[in-house]
Structures are given as structure tokens and as C-alpha cells.
Scaffold this motif. Structure first.
Motif, mmCIF file in Angstrom:
data_model
loop_
_atom_site.group_PDB
_atom_site.id
_atom_site.type_symbol
_atom_site.label_atom_id
_atom_site.label_comp_id
_atom_site.label_asym_id
_atom_site.label_seq_id
_atom_site.Cartn_x
_atom_site.Cartn_y
_atom_site.Cartn_z
ATOM 1 N N GLU A 4 -44.288 -13.203 -38.607
ATOM 2 C CA GLU A 4 -43.950 -14.613 -38.396
ATOM 3 C C GLU A 4 -43.006 -14.776 -37.209
ATOM 4 O OE1 GLU A 4 -42.687 -16.745 -41.913
ATOM 5 O OE2 GLU A 4 -44.021 -15.527 -43.140
ATOM 6 N N VAL A 5 -42.040 -13.876 -37.106
ATOM 7 C CA VAL A 5 -41.094 -13.944 -35.988
ATOM 8 C C VAL A 5 -41.831 -13.690 -34.676
ATOM 9 C CG1 VAL A 5 -39.068 -12.853 -34.931
ATOM 10 C CG2 VAL A 5 -39.085 -13.359 -37.383
ATOM 11 N N GLU A 6 -42.724 -12.724 -34.675
ATOM 12 C CA GLU A 6 -43.468 -12.426 -33.452
ATOM 13 C C GLU A 6 -44.336 -13.617 -33.019
ATOM 14 O OE1 GLU A 6 -43.111 -9.881 -31.266
ATOM 15 O OE2 GLU A 6 -41.402 -9.430 -32.562
ATOM 16 N N LEU A 7 -44.946 -14.303 -33.977
ATOM 17 C CA LEU A 7 -45.713 -15.505 -33.638
ATOM 18 C C LEU A 7 -44.809 -16.583 -33.045
ATOM 19 C CD1 LEU A 7 -48.207 -15.876 -36.626
ATOM 20 C CD2 LEU A 7 -48.771 -15.440 -34.232
ATOM 21 N N ALA A 8 -43.645 -16.739 -33.606
ATOM 22 C CA ALA A 8 -42.696 -17.736 -33.090
ATOM 23 C C ALA A 8 -42.233 -17.365 -31.691
ATOM 24 C CB ALA A 8 -41.511 -17.868 -34.039
ATOM 25 N N ARG A 9 -42.083 -16.097 -31.421
ATOM 26 C CA ARG A 9 -41.645 -15.647 -30.095
ATOM 27 C C ARG A 9 -42.651 -16.015 -29.016
ATOM 28 N NH1 ARG A 9 -40.779 -10.107 -29.243
ATOM 29 N NH2 ARG A 9 -39.339 -10.724 -27.615
ATOM 30 N N GLU A 10 -43.929 -16.126 -29.386
ATOM 31 C CA GLU A 10 -44.943 -16.532 -28.422
ATOM 32 C C GLU A 10 -44.706 -17.969 -27.949
ATOM 33 O OE1 GLU A 10 -48.837 -15.854 -30.071
ATOM 34 O OE2 GLU A 10 -48.405 -13.730 -30.437
ATOM 35 N N ARG A 11 -44.181 -18.801 -28.830
ATOM 36 C CA ARG A 11 -43.929 -20.210 -28.493
ATOM 37 C C ARG A 11 -42.526 -20.459 -27.980
ATOM 38 N NH1 ARG A 11 -45.395 -24.110 -33.087
ATOM 39 N NH2 ARG A 11 -44.959 -25.580 -31.431
ATOM 40 N N TYR A 12 -41.558 -19.644 -28.424
ATOM 41 C CA TYR A 12 -40.153 -19.858 -28.080
ATOM 42 C C TYR A 12 -39.585 -18.557 -27.515
ATOM 43 C CZ TYR A 12 -41.115 -23.804 -31.080
ATOM 44 O OH TYR A 12 -41.692 -24.920 -31.635
ATOM 45 N N SER A 13 -39.528 -18.478 -26.214
ATOM 46 C CA SER A 13 -39.164 -17.235 -25.533
ATOM 47 C C SER A 13 -37.737 -16.772 -25.808
ATOM 48 C CB SER A 13 -39.367 -17.386 -24.026
ATOM 49 O OG SER A 13 -38.536 -18.429 -23.530
ATOM 50 N N GLY A 14 -36.870 -17.647 -26.288
ATOM 51 C CA GLY A 14 -35.486 -17.268 -26.538
ATOM 52 C C GLY A 14 -35.261 -16.509 -27.827
ATOM 53 N N ILE A 15 -36.290 -16.392 -28.657
ATOM 54 C CA ILE A 15 -36.137 -15.675 -29.920
ATOM 55 C C ILE A 15 -36.270 -14.180 -29.656
ATOM 56 C CG2 ILE A 15 -37.110 -15.277 -32.215
ATOM 57 C CD1 ILE A 15 -38.148 -18.167 -32.134
ATOM 58 N N PRO A 16 -35.257 -13.400 -30.022
ATOM 59 C CA PRO A 16 -35.364 -11.948 -29.802
ATOM 60 C C PRO A 16 -36.252 -11.305 -30.866
ATOM 61 C CG PRO A 16 -33.281 -12.456 -30.862
ATOM 62 C CD PRO A 16 -33.961 -13.781 -30.586
ATOM 63 N N ALA A 17 -36.794 -10.167 -30.532
ATOM 64 C CA ALA A 17 -37.554 -9.391 -31.512
ATOM 65 C C ALA A 17 -36.583 -8.867 -32.566
ATOM 66 C CB ALA A 17 -38.262 -8.225 -30.830
ATOM 67 N N ILE A 18 -37.037 -8.813 -33.796
ATOM 68 C CA ILE A 18 -36.181 -8.309 -34.872
ATOM 69 C C ILE A 18 -35.684 -6.907 -34.548
ATOM 70 C CG2 ILE A 18 -36.154 -7.571 -37.284
ATOM 71 C CD1 ILE A 18 -37.922 -9.981 -37.925
ATOM 72 N N ALA A 19 -36.550 -6.063 -34.024
ATOM 73 C CA ALA A 19 -36.178 -4.680 -33.723
ATOM 74 C C ALA A 19 -35.117 -4.592 -32.625
ATOM 75 C CB ALA A 19 -37.412 -3.885 -33.313
#
Length: 143
Positions: A4-19
Motif C-alpha cells: 500500500e505504501v509503495e502504491l502511494a509513493r507512485e502518486r506522492y513522491s515525498g513518501i519515503p519507502a518503509i525500508a
């Protein structure tokens, strides 16, 4: 949850990867936790394997490891309560930061809320400027 986080990162570039976050840890549910996750998804009315998977996984993990689940979906919060899992939401985090983090001020907390709202997330306020008044009404500022 990571998906879910990775999908959100596609739309919102400011979200860091959990890892990439030093304060997070990626985990894989064991078979018992996975069974609890599926039961929670079923209780939430999931019609696909992906529906409610993130929230259910967080609750299952928190239950198995006696930790706090951070979830925002109201039905997921209800599921956590039913399973006696302590749960908090994003609004709690924003207001708690004002109490415990020396480098977070009201403006910072309000910007976090505004950033969440900008993603289309439903929150019980219309803007970050409403955060503190809402938190007082809800008892989050009582200390």
C-alpha cells in the motif's frame, strides 16, 4: 502494508519507502499471524485478497507482539478494539508529537495534517489549522 505504501509513493513522491526509514522495520507475518489477518479481513467484509490487507496485517502483528497498531480506517480501529489491541490513528500521532517531541511545534503538526489531507485522506478536520481545537475537544491535549 508495504504494498500500500509503495502504491502511494507512485502518486506522492515525498513518501519515503518503509525500508528507508530507520524507525521502521519490515516484517513478514508467520502462519498464525497470517490466519488472524485473514480472519480480520473476513470480519471487515473483504471481497478480495488485497482488500483491508494492510490494516488487518497491522492488527494481527500488533496482537501477536503486544504492540500498538497505527491505523486510520474506522472499521479497522473497531476490529482492533474487539481483539483488545491498542490502536492509535494519525490524528493521535500529530497531537502526541506536540507533547513529546521537542523539535515539533504547532505549525509542524498542522503541516502534517495538511499533507495528509492533500493525499485525499479523510480526517475529522478540514485543515491543519483545526488540529489543536479538535484535539482539545477530543481530550487529546489533556495532560
Amino acid at each position: 502494508m508495504n504494498a500500500e505504501v509503495e502504491l502511494a509513493r507512485e502518486r506522492y513522491s515525498g513518501i519515503p519507502a518503509i525500508a528507508e526509514c530507520e524507525w521502521t522495520e519490515l516484517v513478514v507475518l508467520d502462519s498464525d499471524e497470517g490466519a488472524v489477518q485473514l480472519a480480520i479481513q473476513s470480519d471487515m467484509g473483504a471481497e478480495t485478497a488485497a482488500e483491508h490487507a494492510g490494516e488487518a496485517a497491522v492488527i494481527a502483528y500488533a496482537q501477536a507482539h503486544s504492540c500498538t497498531a497505527i491505523i486510520d480506517e474506522r472499521e479497522a480501529l473497531s476490529q482492533a478494539v474487539e481483539r483488545m489491541v491498542e490502536a492509535r490513528d494519525s490524528m493521535w500521532i500529530a497531537t502526541e508529537a506536540l507533547h513529546v517531541l521537542d523539535d515539533i511545534d504547532r505549525g509542524d503538526a498542522e503541516r502534517v495534517v495538511d499533507d495528509l489531507l492533500a493525499t485525499g485522506m479523510w480526517l475529522p478536520v478540514k485543515s491543519g489549522a483545526s488540529l489543536v481545537a479538535w484535539a482539545y475537544r477530543e481530550g487529546y491535549m489533556d495532560r
